[in-house]
Design a protein around this motif. Structure first.
Motif, short mmCIF file in Angstrom:
data_model
loop_
_atom_site.label_atom_id
_atom_site.label_comp_id
_atom_site.label_asym_id
_atom_site.label_seq_id
_atom_site.Cartn_x
_atom_site.Cartn_y
_atom_site.Cartn_z
N GLY A 11 0.78 -1.22 0.00
CA GLY A 11 0.00 0.00 0.00
C GLY A 11 0.82 1.28 0.00
O GLY A 11 0.40 2.28 0.59
N SER A 12 1.96 1.28 -0.68
CA SER A 12 2.76 2.52 -0.67
C SER A 12 2.00 3.67 -1.32
O SER A 12 2.10 4.82 -0.88
CB SER A 12 4.11 2.29 -1.37
OG SER A 12 3.96 2.16 -2.76
N ASN A 13 1.21 3.38 -2.35
CA ASN A 13 0.41 4.45 -2.96
C ASN A 13 -0.68 4.92 -2.00
O ASN A 13 -0.96 6.12 -1.91
CB ASN A 13 -0.21 3.95 -4.27
CG ASN A 13 0.75 4.09 -5.44
OD1 ASN A 13 0.98 5.19 -5.91
ND2 ASN A 13 1.32 2.98 -5.87
N GLY A 87 -2.65 -0.18 -6.09
CA GLY A 87 -1.98 -1.48 -5.98
C GLY A 87 -2.99 -2.59 -5.71
O GLY A 87 -2.71 -3.58 -5.08
N ILE A 107 -4.16 3.66 -10.42
CA ILE A 107 -2.82 4.01 -10.89
C ILE A 107 -2.22 2.76 -11.52
O ILE A 107 -2.37 1.65 -11.00
CB ILE A 107 -1.91 4.55 -9.77
CG1 ILE A 107 -0.59 5.05 -10.38
CG2 ILE A 107 -1.67 3.53 -8.65
CD1 ILE A 107 0.09 6.11 -9.57
N PRO A 109 1.28 1.22 -13.58
CA PRO A 109 2.71 1.51 -13.75
C PRO A 109 3.22 1.42 -15.19
O PRO A 109 4.18 0.71 -15.49
CB PRO A 109 3.38 0.46 -12.87
CG PRO A 109 2.44 -0.69 -12.90
CD PRO A 109 1.07 -0.11 -13.02
N LEU A 170 7.89 4.08 -9.02
CA LEU A 170 7.08 4.13 -7.80
C LEU A 170 7.20 5.50 -7.11
O LEU A 170 6.22 6.04 -6.61
CB LEU A 170 7.50 3.01 -6.84
CG LEU A 170 6.51 2.63 -5.74
CD1 LEU A 170 5.16 2.21 -6.30
CD2 LEU A 170 7.10 1.54 -4.86
N GLU A 173 4.85 7.60 -8.88
CA GLU A 173 3.46 7.25 -8.56
C GLU A 173 3.01 8.00 -7.30
O GLU A 173 1.88 8.52 -7.22
CB GLU A 173 3.33 5.74 -8.31
CG GLU A 173 3.56 4.89 -9.54
CD GLU A 173 3.46 3.40 -9.25
OE1 GLU A 173 2.68 3.01 -8.37
OE2 GLU A 173 4.16 2.63 -9.92
C1 GRF Z 1 2.76 -0.38 -7.95
O1 GRF Z 1 3.67 -0.66 -8.99
C2 GRF Z 1 1.50 0.17 -8.55
O2 GRF Z 1 1.73 0.89 -9.74
C3 GRF Z 1 0.73 -1.06 -8.86
O3 GRF Z 1 0.94 -1.88 -7.73
C4 GRF Z 1 2.31 -1.69 -7.31
C5 GRF Z 1 2.41 -1.66 -5.81
O4 GRF Z 1 1.66 -0.58 -5.35
N1 GRF Z 1 -0.63 -0.76 -9.13
P1 GRF Z 1 1.56 -0.27 -3.75
O5 GRF Z 1 2.96 -0.12 -3.22
O6 GRF Z 1 0.86 -1.45 -3.10
O7 GRF Z 1 0.78 1.01 -3.67
#
Ligand code: GRF
Length: 195
Positions: A11-13, A87, A107, A109, A170, A173
């Motif tokens: 879940g970094s986004n 993600g 989103i 990538p 990332l 993003e």
């Molecule tokens: C990222 O590359 C995003 O673009 C894709 O999932 C990957 C991980 O996203 N949709 P996150 O770190 O879980 O937000």
């Protein structure tokens, strides 16, 4: 506006979106939901005091509609104005999308329309592309093909691997999604192109 964020992993986004949703930002997170009980983002959301939900897709097997009915019940209980896929790694049926169309973002990538679907970085490297990036788009029934709301570009460097390219993208993003959400939540629909 109330934003429900759907994740499948770290879940970094989601974290970048939540971090930006303060002060004068038009949105506040009302839910973080995941299809995977092991998603690291769920523990993080709980620690932030954000409502969270896990609907494990595996018990539903091929019953996609059953999974989505359970997921929608969790989402709709928080009365979101916006649904943010961040993600989230499950393909959603047209019925699900219809319920939220016009207020659901994702989103992806790659620089759509190039490389919809999976393994986007490997495909860009394989093609010898000199630039790559990410796209925020409205979610429609056509996978990764809804109206583009913003893109961010990065160079592909000599010696890049999937991992180094993914890491470079990332970072973008985490800039692009919050910036696009601010505009989208205020009713703007023009494309935002970050360098
Ligand atoms: C990222 O590359 C995003 O673009 C894709 O999932 C990957 C991980 O996203 N949709 P996150 O770190 O879980 O937000």
């Amino acid at each position: 506006k109330r934003a429900a964020i759907l994740i499948s992993g770290g879940g970094s986004n989601m974290k970048a979106l939540v971090a930006d949703m303060g002060g004068d930002h038009p949105c506040r997170p009302c839910l973080v939901a995941s299809n995977d009980p092991a998603a690291g983002g769920i523990a993080w959301a709980k620690a932030q005091g954000i409502a969270s939900a896990v609907v494990d897709h595996r018990p539903f097997g091929r019953d996609r509609a059953g999974f989505e009915t359970a997921l929608r019940a969790q989402i709709d209980a928080t009365a979101p104005d916006l649904i943010l896929l961040a993600g989230f790694m499950r393909i959603l049926t047209p019925d699900f999308i219809r319920a939220y169309e016009g207020r659901m973002l994702n989103i992806h990538p790659s620089l759509l329309p190039k490389y919809p679907g999976l393994h986007t970085h490997a495909r860009a490297l394989e093609a010898g592309d000199t630039e790559a990036g990410c796209t925020v788009h409205e979610v429609t029934a056509d996978l990764d093909a809804g109206p583009i709301l913003g893109q961010a570009r990065v160079p592909v460097l000599a010696g890049d691997t999937e991992a180094t390219l993914a890491a470079r993208i990332l970072v973008q993003e985490h800039r692009l999604y919050p910036a696009v959400l601010r505009r989208f939540a205020q009713g703007e629909r023009g494309r935002l192109d970050l360098g």
